[in-house]
Design an enzyme around this catalytic site. Sequence first.
Site, PDB file in Angstrom:
ATOM      1  N   ARG A   1       0.670  -1.101   0.175  1.00  0.00           N
ATOM      2  CA  ARG A   1       0.274   0.159   0.188  1.00  0.00           C
ATOM      3  C   ARG A   1       1.223   1.515  -0.041  1.00  0.00           C
ATOM      4  NH1 ARG A   1      -3.850   2.393   4.268  1.00  0.00           N
ATOM      5  NH2 ARG A   1      -5.246   3.322   2.908  1.00  0.00           N
TER       6      ARG A   1
ATOM      7  N   HIS B   1       0.606   4.308  -2.477  1.00  0.00           N
ATOM      8  CA  HIS B   1       0.252   5.771  -2.400  1.00  0.00           C
ATOM      9  C   HIS B   1       1.242   6.645  -2.564  1.00  0.00           C
ATOM     10  CE1 HIS B   1      -2.745   5.095   0.694  1.00  0.00           C
ATOM     11  NE2 HIS B   1      -3.293   4.675  -0.014  1.00  0.00           N
TER      12      HIS B   1
ATOM     13  N   ASN C   1      -6.762  10.390   7.338  1.00  0.00           N
ATOM     14  CA  ASN C   1      -5.285   9.114   7.965  1.00  0.00           C
ATOM     15  C   ASN C   1      -4.991   8.487   6.999  1.00  0.00           C
ATOM     16  OD1 ASN C   1      -5.009  10.671  10.447  1.00  0.00           O
ATOM     17  ND2 ASN C   1      -5.994   9.291  11.262  1.00  0.00           N
TER      18      ASN C   1
ATOM     19  N   HIS D   1      -5.405  -5.522  -3.214  1.00  0.00           N
ATOM     20  CA  HIS D   1      -6.785  -5.846  -1.611  1.00  0.00           C
ATOM     21  C   HIS D   1      -6.232  -7.129  -1.402  1.00  0.00           C
ATOM     22  CE1 HIS D   1      -8.516  -1.301  -2.032  1.00  0.00           C
ATOM     23  NE2 HIS D   1      -7.288  -2.120  -1.785  1.00  0.00           N
TER      24      HIS D   1
END
Length: 319
Positions: free
Chosen positions: A58, A62, A90, A187
């Site tokens: 992840r 990002h 967050n 995922h």
Amino acid sequence: MKFPIIAVLLLTLSTALLKAELDAKYYEKTCPQIEDIISETVQSASKQDPKVPARILRMFFHDCFIRGCDASILLDSTHTNKAEKDGPPNLSVHSFYVIDDAKAKLEKACPHIVSCADIIAIAARDVVTLSGGSSWEVLKGRKDGRISKASDTINLPAPTLNVTQLIQSFAKRGLSIKDLVTLSGGHTLGFSHCSSFQSRIHNFSFLHDIDPTLNIKFALELKNKCPNPNTTNPNAGEFLDSTASVFDNDYYTQILGGKGLFSSDQSLASDSRTRWIVEAFAKDPSVFFKEFADSMLKLGNVGVLENGEVRLNCKIVNS
Ligand code: HEM
Ligand SMILES: *[C@@H]1O[C@H](CO)[C@@H](O)[C@H](O)[C@H]1NC(C)=O
Ligand SMILES: *[C@@H]1O[C@H](CO)[C@@H](O)[C@H](O)[C@H]1NC(C)=O
Ligand SMILES: *[C@@H]1O[C@H](CO)[C@@H](O)[C@H](O)[C@H]1NC(C)=O
Ligand SMILES: *[C@@H]1O[C@H](CO)[C@@H](O)[C@H](O)[C@H]1NC(C)=O
């Protein structure tokens, strides 16, 4: 009539230059141990903490989606700047220490050679392989950026986006519909907090308490785990697929069965532009694995900096 020809020439040239920048053998002479050092670090960290692989995968996504793959996600906030790491919404990305650890070892083995952005890209490949996915050769030669802003995290796609919005978000980074469906398969690893999907299981709409695209049995399980819309337990949530530590194609089988955790996941199974790809991946894991490697290479090319630095410490820009 001249202008378009020149424009085409320039475009071709700049693409050629960009392509020349990243190279599988970039560190062959300057740091031949790079891949061994990173994979050993990632492997031992993952053994200690099974949450590490999902977190690093992840992190790569990002990093590349905000200001390109430039390790902006690794910079710490300073008293004058709130960094991406601390951004709203967050980010909930963790395990930065693994990258910092690899960087410290690389600074000893080959000082001031390896960029933090390349470490994330290699580590992201390693965690996929380690979890049972395929392997591929990572292209290297990225440079690290000097800017990291908490406010930029607003540009990350939200789990409430529909397929049209997701396609747009990926297209902005030069990524295709195929890349969207393929990379969403990330995922297959990891965990989500209740906050990321609770609007689907509590008071979804005027007519439905539960999102009707959700499998009802699955929705009730989710409600059981996240009983209160204003959940106070910060650790409550659900795994992203039923085999959340194994990199496999179950994610696609699940969304075909109405068991996608986020609306963004579920939407891929409901639109004709994406459903056929979901079906192909659910049917044949080897097709998914091959496309995943291909799309990860494309993700790793997003916004690569031409004028960056090789940070000495991934948390701080060079002085
Ligand atoms: C398509 C748009 C995407 C959306 C809307 C999205 C959204 C999310 C959300 C909301 C979470 C849960 C955060 C939490 O509650 O802690 C999550 C987790 C995760 N995402 Fe995505 N994501 C997307 C694409 C991707 C891509 C492209 C990758 C990697 C290739 C990825 C890898 C992960 C992983 C591995 C986790 C689990 C993290 C952990 O266990 O700590 N996601 N994502
Ligand atoms: C993250 O969430 C916590 C708990 O909801 C909150 O206290 C904190 O301010 C949030 N941080 C950011 C940077 O939004
Ligand atoms: C997706 O969301 C946008 C913005 O809210 C909306 O205009 C569009 O109609 C939605 N639907 C689909 C199927 O993409
Ligand atoms: C559900 O949402 C509606 C608005 O859509 C709101 O008026 C109502 O108070 C909500 N119910 C609960 C239990 O939160
Ligand atoms: C959740 O919070 C909202 C406002 O923040 C409130 O209106 C609602 O009643 C709360 N629901 C529950 C079940 O506590």
